[in-house]
Design a protein around this motif. Sequence first.
Motif, short mmCIF file in Angstrom:
data_model
loop_
_atom_site.label_atom_id
_atom_site.label_comp_id
_atom_site.label_asym_id
_atom_site.label_seq_id
_atom_site.Cartn_x
_atom_site.Cartn_y
_atom_site.Cartn_z
N LEU A 101 -1.14 -13.76 -5.27
CA LEU A 101 -1.19 -12.30 -5.31
C LEU A 101 -0.53 -11.64 -4.09
CD1 LEU A 101 -4.89 -11.83 -6.53
CD2 LEU A 101 -2.80 -11.63 -7.90
N GLU A 102 0.07 -12.41 -3.22
CA GLU A 102 0.55 -11.88 -1.95
C GLU A 102 1.47 -10.66 -2.11
OE1 GLU A 102 3.01 -13.15 2.10
OE2 GLU A 102 2.43 -14.68 0.65
N SER A 103 2.36 -10.70 -3.08
CA SER A 103 3.32 -9.61 -3.23
C SER A 103 2.68 -8.28 -3.58
CB SER A 103 4.36 -9.98 -4.29
OG SER A 103 3.75 -10.09 -5.57
N LEU A 104 1.43 -8.31 -4.02
CA LEU A 104 0.73 -7.06 -4.36
C LEU A 104 0.41 -6.21 -3.14
CD1 LEU A 104 -1.78 -8.23 -7.13
CD2 LEU A 104 0.37 -6.99 -7.44
N LYS A 105 0.60 -6.74 -1.96
CA LYS A 105 0.32 -5.98 -0.76
C LYS A 105 1.13 -4.69 -0.71
CE LYS A 105 3.76 -8.58 1.91
NZ LYS A 105 3.98 -9.59 2.95
N SER A 106 2.23 -4.63 -1.43
CA SER A 106 3.08 -3.44 -1.43
C SER A 106 3.03 -2.69 -2.75
CB SER A 106 4.54 -3.85 -1.15
OG SER A 106 4.65 -4.53 0.08
N PHE A 107 2.09 -3.03 -3.59
CA PHE A 107 1.99 -2.41 -4.92
C PHE A 107 1.37 -1.02 -4.81
CE2 PHE A 107 -0.29 -1.87 -9.02
CZ PHE A 107 0.78 -2.02 -9.89
N THR A 108 1.96 -0.04 -5.47
CA THR A 108 1.48 1.34 -5.37
C THR A 108 1.35 2.05 -6.72
OG1 THR A 108 3.73 2.19 -5.05
CG2 THR A 108 2.48 1.64 -3.05
N GLU A 109 1.49 1.31 -7.82
CA GLU A 109 1.57 1.95 -9.13
C GLU A 109 0.24 2.45 -9.69
OE1 GLU A 109 4.43 2.80 -10.72
OE2 GLU A 109 5.21 2.19 -8.77
N HIS A 110 -0.86 1.91 -9.22
CA HIS A 110 -2.18 2.44 -9.60
C HIS A 110 -3.17 2.13 -8.49
CE1 HIS A 110 -3.46 -1.61 -10.77
NE2 HIS A 110 -2.45 -1.70 -11.63
N LEU A 144 -2.37 1.42 -0.81
CA LEU A 144 -3.37 2.22 -1.53
C LEU A 144 -3.41 3.65 -1.01
CD1 LEU A 144 -5.73 2.50 -3.53
CD2 LEU A 144 -7.24 1.56 -1.77
N SER A 145 -3.25 3.80 0.29
CA SER A 145 -3.33 5.12 0.92
C SER A 145 -2.23 6.07 0.47
CB SER A 145 -3.29 4.98 2.44
OG SER A 145 -4.41 4.24 2.90
N THR A 146 -1.13 5.52 -0.06
CA THR A 146 -0.04 6.39 -0.53
C THR A 146 -0.47 7.21 -1.74
OG1 THR A 146 0.93 4.72 -2.02
CG2 THR A 146 1.68 4.74 0.29
N ARG A 147 -1.57 6.84 -2.37
CA ARG A 147 -2.04 7.56 -3.54
C ARG A 147 -3.06 8.65 -3.18
NH1 ARG A 147 -0.20 5.41 -8.10
NH2 ARG A 147 -1.77 6.50 -9.35
N PHE A 148 -3.29 8.83 -1.90
CA PHE A 148 -4.21 9.87 -1.43
C PHE A 148 -3.45 11.16 -1.16
CE2 PHE A 148 -6.20 12.15 2.13
CZ PHE A 148 -7.47 12.39 1.59
N SER A 149 -4.09 12.28 -1.47
CA SER A 149 -3.50 13.60 -1.23
C SER A 149 -4.46 14.44 -0.41
CB SER A 149 -3.21 14.31 -2.55
OG SER A 149 -3.02 15.70 -2.37
N GLU A 150 -3.95 15.07 0.63
CA GLU A 150 -4.76 15.99 1.44
C GLU A 150 -5.21 17.20 0.61
OE1 GLU A 150 -5.93 15.59 4.38
OE2 GLU A 150 -4.78 13.91 5.21
N LYS A 151 -4.40 17.60 -0.35
CA LYS A 151 -4.73 18.79 -1.15
C LYS A 151 -5.92 18.55 -2.07
CE LYS A 151 -0.15 20.94 -1.12
NZ LYS A 151 1.00 21.41 -1.92
N THR A 152 -5.97 17.37 -2.67
CA THR A 152 -7.09 17.06 -3.56
C THR A 152 -8.25 16.42 -2.83
OG1 THR A 152 -6.19 14.88 -4.09
CG2 THR A 152 -5.52 16.74 -5.51
N GLY A 153 -7.95 15.68 -1.76
CA GLY A 153 -8.98 14.98 -1.01
C GLY A 153 -9.47 13.72 -1.70
N VAL A 154 -8.68 13.22 -2.65
CA VAL A 154 -9.06 12.01 -3.38
C VAL A 154 -7.84 11.14 -3.62
CG1 VAL A 154 -11.16 12.78 -4.59
CG2 VAL A 154 -8.91 13.41 -5.50
N ILE A 155 -8.08 9.87 -3.94
CA ILE A 155 -7.03 8.92 -4.28
C ILE A 155 -6.78 8.99 -5.78
CG2 ILE A 155 -6.39 6.48 -4.29
CD1 ILE A 155 -8.47 6.15 -1.95
#
Length: 418
Positions: A101-110, A144-155
């Motif tokens: 699973l190592e390559s998943l470290k850069s996964f951002t699709e969900h 995972l943090s790339t899916r967070f928004s300051e405007k919504t305050g949620v991932i």
Amino acid sequence: MKYQFFVVIGLLIGSAFIRNDEQQFLQDNFSFAKSQIKGMLEEANKYDTLFPRTIDEKGKLKLTDKYEWTSGFFPGSLWYLYEGTKNDSIKQEAIEWTDKLESLKSFTEHHDLGFMMYCSYGNAYRLTGNEVYKPLLAQAAASLSTRFSEKTGVIRSWNMFGSWDGKNKYNYPVIIDNMMNLELLFFATKVTGDPKYKKIAITHADNVLKNQVRADGSCYHVVCYDAQTGKVLSRETVQGYANNSTWARGQAWGIYGFTMSYRETKDPRYLKTAMKMADFYINHPNLPNDKVCYWDFNANQNGYTPSVRSRAPQTPTNYRDVSAAAITASALLELCVLAGDKGAAYKEAGIKILHSLSSKVYRSEAGTNGGFLLKHSVGSIAHGFEIDVPLVYADYYYLEALNRYQQILEKDNTASIR
């Protein structure tokens, strides 16, 4: 005085017998799990990049690729089996399956990166202390943090969500399951010293508490936000019976997620929420005596109208969801240690569920069920798939619950010796 002395001695002896019986219970179930999973490994090892998930219509092992949200549970199950048995061959399998699973470290699709990476690499680091795992987990937290928004305050969970009536589409849906991915963020702050990950986790948990948990301790499955303003646009379900019902696995995710969030922050609001959600589960009038829940707490009740897109059977309450029960058992066996005076009630309920799951009703017969440990889980009634089948995440949380119970017994035994 003699009478009191003999009563005390009798109680101590009785307690020792109970502990011995429960230790045997754990030993028997870990032994069974080792035999089952070794059988599954013989089949799964034929595939280089696929991960066990369930069985097909013929009872054969069904696998998925690593990008499915469930990919981390099989490596995680191997780690929990190693923890419970100390079997070195299982440890080696756990290492090899985790490495895939190592390559998943850069996964951002969900949003499910926490399930995928923390259940695998998180347990690997916890049980081995191998420093090589830390940067991989930190990178996964950054992704995972790339899916967070300051405007919504949620991932953001999914990239798009269409309402069940087909009238609306939302581009910022958040599902209750997402609470489970916060543990990866808490971990990342601890190992990197960067507070941003913990801040994101807390902000997300706060908004779930505000917008997704109901006053009675139940929860909505999906909350959809306006990506530009952060306003809540709708509260719906995808896998539950109705928008206003309580999908059982979602309730389990909530109990577990807020218990974990309290452990990581000591914020009393999270403990209060975890306890309220646990009380909803334990005390619900539709909960069967064995405490293994139906797939939705409100299925077939007056006042709850299923979605027009639902393909649920006419009598959906016939289906239990063992996966929801296993998650809840594990959560309760952590919550009981944190809940003070109410801890005994959560401990009792967690043990009850664990014993129920280990009975002939829910535990597989040796050598059957594709190597899975438990029967009678539900993926999605509403979508008509994975109904009354084994599921890899049910096994994962069952094994976690067995290990947590083992730790409780060891602690109780140490206390009695003193």
